[in-house]
Design a protein around this motif. Sequence first.
Motif, PDB file in Angstrom:
ATOM      1  N   UNK A   4     161.652  48.596  22.525  1.00  0.00           N
ATOM      2  CA  UNK A   4     160.802  47.530  23.026  1.00  0.00           C
ATOM      3  C   UNK A   4     161.673  46.305  23.290  1.00  0.00           C
ATOM      4  N   UNK A   5     161.163  45.378  24.053  1.00  0.00           N
ATOM      5  CA  UNK A   5     161.919  44.166  24.354  1.00  0.00           C
ATOM      6  C   UNK A   5     160.979  42.975  24.353  1.00  0.00           C
ATOM      7  N   UNK A   6     161.544  41.825  24.040  1.00  0.00           N
ATOM      8  CA  UNK A   6     160.746  40.603  23.927  1.00  0.00           C
ATOM      9  C   UNK A   6     161.412  39.477  24.699  1.00  0.00           C
ATOM     10  N   UNK A   7     160.596  38.741  25.457  1.00  0.00           N
ATOM     11  CA  UNK A   7     161.097  37.558  26.157  1.00  0.00           C
ATOM     12  C   UNK A   7     160.302  36.341  25.713  1.00  0.00           C
ATOM     13  N   UNK A   8     161.006  35.302  25.308  1.00  0.00           N
ATOM     14  CA  UNK A   8     160.365  34.042  24.952  1.00  0.00           C
ATOM     15  C   UNK A   8     160.310  33.152  26.189  1.00  0.00           C
TER      16      UNK A   8
END
Length: 293
Positions: free
Chosen positions: A177-181
């Motif tokens: 999974x990946x997360x962008x702020x």
Amino acid sequence: MFSNVLVGVDERPGTRDAIALGKHLVARDGRLTLAHVHAGDPWTTRGSSPAFEAAERERSQELLEAVRVDAGIDAGLVWTGSPSVGRGLHELAERRRADLLVVGSCVRSLVGRVLVGDHTRDALNGAPCAVAVAPAGYAERSVVLGEIGVGYDGSPESQHAVAVARGFASEVGAKVSAFEAVSLRSEARGAAAEIDRRVEEARERIAALGDVEPHAAYGDAAEELALYGASVDLLIVGSRGYGPMGRIMHGSTSLRLARTARCPLLVLTRAAESPGDFNDAEADRETASAATT
């Protein structure tokens, strides 16, 4: 996984956590080496007597042998003298051509977070290879790499982090999974609709990667990544703060994240894309030299 892993060892509880993380990140046919940095400088005896240096080297060897027995692992041992633990670990990583340096937290926190003290911070700052930081209490956890998370922002560094995560996932059967702020300029921060639109665009960018579960939120990157990291088993980030030769430099978002991460943190350097070839015979000669100098 990494083929040549160097684990920083000392008398603190974080040593067990670092070894446990190193075992998870080393390839099946890779090499794990325990490293200790004692007081002094292996290239000069200024400020210390030969007897003191010899005693420090003997103490390092005894400590490493005891730690290896306690951990029940097949690992190489290497030690050196340096005025700084971080500098000593970096020199050993370079001489051993390590592609990963693993360190533990400086102290144990009540919530199991990484707490970055001088040694851990120095290990991150100026490292010649990728660095992994184990949170306090990691050795006591029942760890399964079920989900590998990535800090993503579309940069080349984050794209490389996704590639590394995919490689790990294929080996251990994990999902990625990946997360962008998302952040906005001050004049647009009050616009809820704009925030929602930007967050949705971030999710779509990640979803376009194909086999990566998308996550995004509005807020400070280090703070939001720390919250996201609580739900994954390993968090991988690329560092934009570089000095000469692609070394990680102090002051990056990755260092802020290391202060609050609740899961293992893997920080990749530019140099991590092309780890050097490892030569057992050459490394063993260097180890003997460091031990007897």
